[in-house]
Design a protein around this motif. Sequence first.
Motif, mmCIF file in Angstrom:
data_model
loop_
_atom_site.group_PDB
_atom_site.id
_atom_site.type_symbol
_atom_site.label_atom_id
_atom_site.label_comp_id
_atom_site.label_asym_id
_atom_site.label_seq_id
_atom_site.Cartn_x
_atom_site.Cartn_y
_atom_site.Cartn_z
ATOM 1 N N LEU A 138 41.383 -50.978 -26.727
ATOM 2 C CA LEU A 138 41.011 -49.788 -26.384
ATOM 3 C C LEU A 138 40.807 -49.872 -24.835
ATOM 4 O O LEU A 138 40.008 -50.513 -24.323
ATOM 5 C CB LEU A 138 39.776 -49.077 -26.994
ATOM 6 N N ARG A 139 41.184 -48.760 -24.018
ATOM 7 C CA ARG A 139 40.944 -48.604 -22.617
ATOM 8 C C ARG A 139 40.245 -47.377 -22.436
ATOM 9 O O ARG A 139 40.805 -46.302 -22.798
ATOM 10 C CB ARG A 139 42.055 -48.808 -21.638
ATOM 11 N N ILE A 140 38.818 -47.117 -21.926
ATOM 12 C CA ILE A 140 38.157 -46.378 -22.006
ATOM 13 C C ILE A 140 37.115 -46.186 -20.737
ATOM 14 O O ILE A 140 36.720 -47.381 -20.192
ATOM 15 C CB ILE A 140 37.109 -46.345 -23.054
ATOM 16 N N THR A 141 37.190 -44.888 -20.088
ATOM 17 C CA THR A 141 36.390 -45.045 -18.924
ATOM 18 C C THR A 141 35.170 -44.115 -19.121
ATOM 19 O O THR A 141 35.451 -43.139 -20.023
ATOM 20 C CB THR A 141 37.212 -43.975 -17.722
ATOM 21 N N GLY A 142 33.784 -44.573 -18.650
ATOM 22 C CA GLY A 142 32.775 -43.836 -18.962
ATOM 23 C C GLY A 142 31.465 -44.549 -18.095
ATOM 24 O O GLY A 142 31.745 -45.510 -17.443
ATOM 25 N N VAL A 143 30.493 -44.097 -18.349
ATOM 26 C CA VAL A 143 29.212 -44.628 -17.659
ATOM 27 C C VAL A 143 28.427 -45.698 -18.773
ATOM 28 O O VAL A 143 28.429 -44.967 -19.908
ATOM 29 C CB VAL A 143 28.258 -43.509 -17.383
ATOM 30 N N VAL A 144 28.124 -46.779 -18.347
ATOM 31 C CA VAL A 144 27.437 -47.670 -19.078
ATOM 32 C C VAL A 144 25.969 -47.375 -18.999
ATOM 33 O O VAL A 144 25.355 -47.200 -17.883
ATOM 34 C CB VAL A 144 27.721 -49.316 -18.658
ATOM 35 N N GLN A 145 25.138 -47.503 -20.184
ATOM 36 C CA GLN A 145 23.706 -47.543 -20.083
ATOM 37 C C GLN A 145 23.063 -48.272 -21.260
ATOM 38 O O GLN A 145 23.901 -48.650 -22.181
ATOM 39 C CB GLN A 145 23.205 -46.132 -20.402
ATOM 40 N N ALA A 146 21.788 -48.789 -20.831
ATOM 41 C CA ALA A 146 21.206 -49.722 -21.799
ATOM 42 C C ALA A 146 20.945 -48.969 -23.030
ATOM 43 O O ALA A 146 20.843 -47.578 -22.903
ATOM 44 C CB ALA A 146 20.149 -50.313 -21.311
ATOM 45 N N SER A 147 21.229 -49.306 -24.413
ATOM 46 C CA SER A 147 21.031 -48.789 -25.365
ATOM 47 C C SER A 147 19.624 -48.241 -25.853
ATOM 48 O O SER A 147 19.469 -47.248 -26.232
ATOM 49 C CB SER A 147 21.665 -49.332 -26.551
ATOM 50 N N GLY A 148 18.631 -49.181 -25.542
ATOM 51 C CA GLY A 148 17.026 -48.710 -25.905
ATOM 52 C C GLY A 148 17.019 -48.633 -27.580
ATOM 53 O O GLY A 148 17.733 -49.153 -28.062
#
Length: 103
Positions: free
Chosen positions: A30-40
């Motif tokens: 899959l090719r997806i664009t978005g913002v990466v965040q630590a999941s916590g």
Amino acid sequence: MKVLTIITAGVLFFFTSACSSTTGNGSTLLRITGVVQASGITSYQYGTHTLTSEEKSYALKSTNIDLSKYEGETVKISAEKIKGYPVENGPEFLNVQKIERNK
């Protein structure tokens, strides 16, 4: 006529292989664009990071990329779905194979 058939077959093969997005083990990337965040802390308890796109959020992990280097950034990932997920109303779980910073 034979030359035209060979050229047509070659062009079809090129476009088919250029659009292909499968891995060596047959999984679809899959090719997806978005913002990466630590999941916590999460209710679903899988993945080290999340990717939030315009459409939805995904849980992420990677065996070959340090996702923490991309926290807070908009990126484009290539990833494969991990079988058996989502669970307990959680997001899809993806194994990131490649990541690029958005320019």
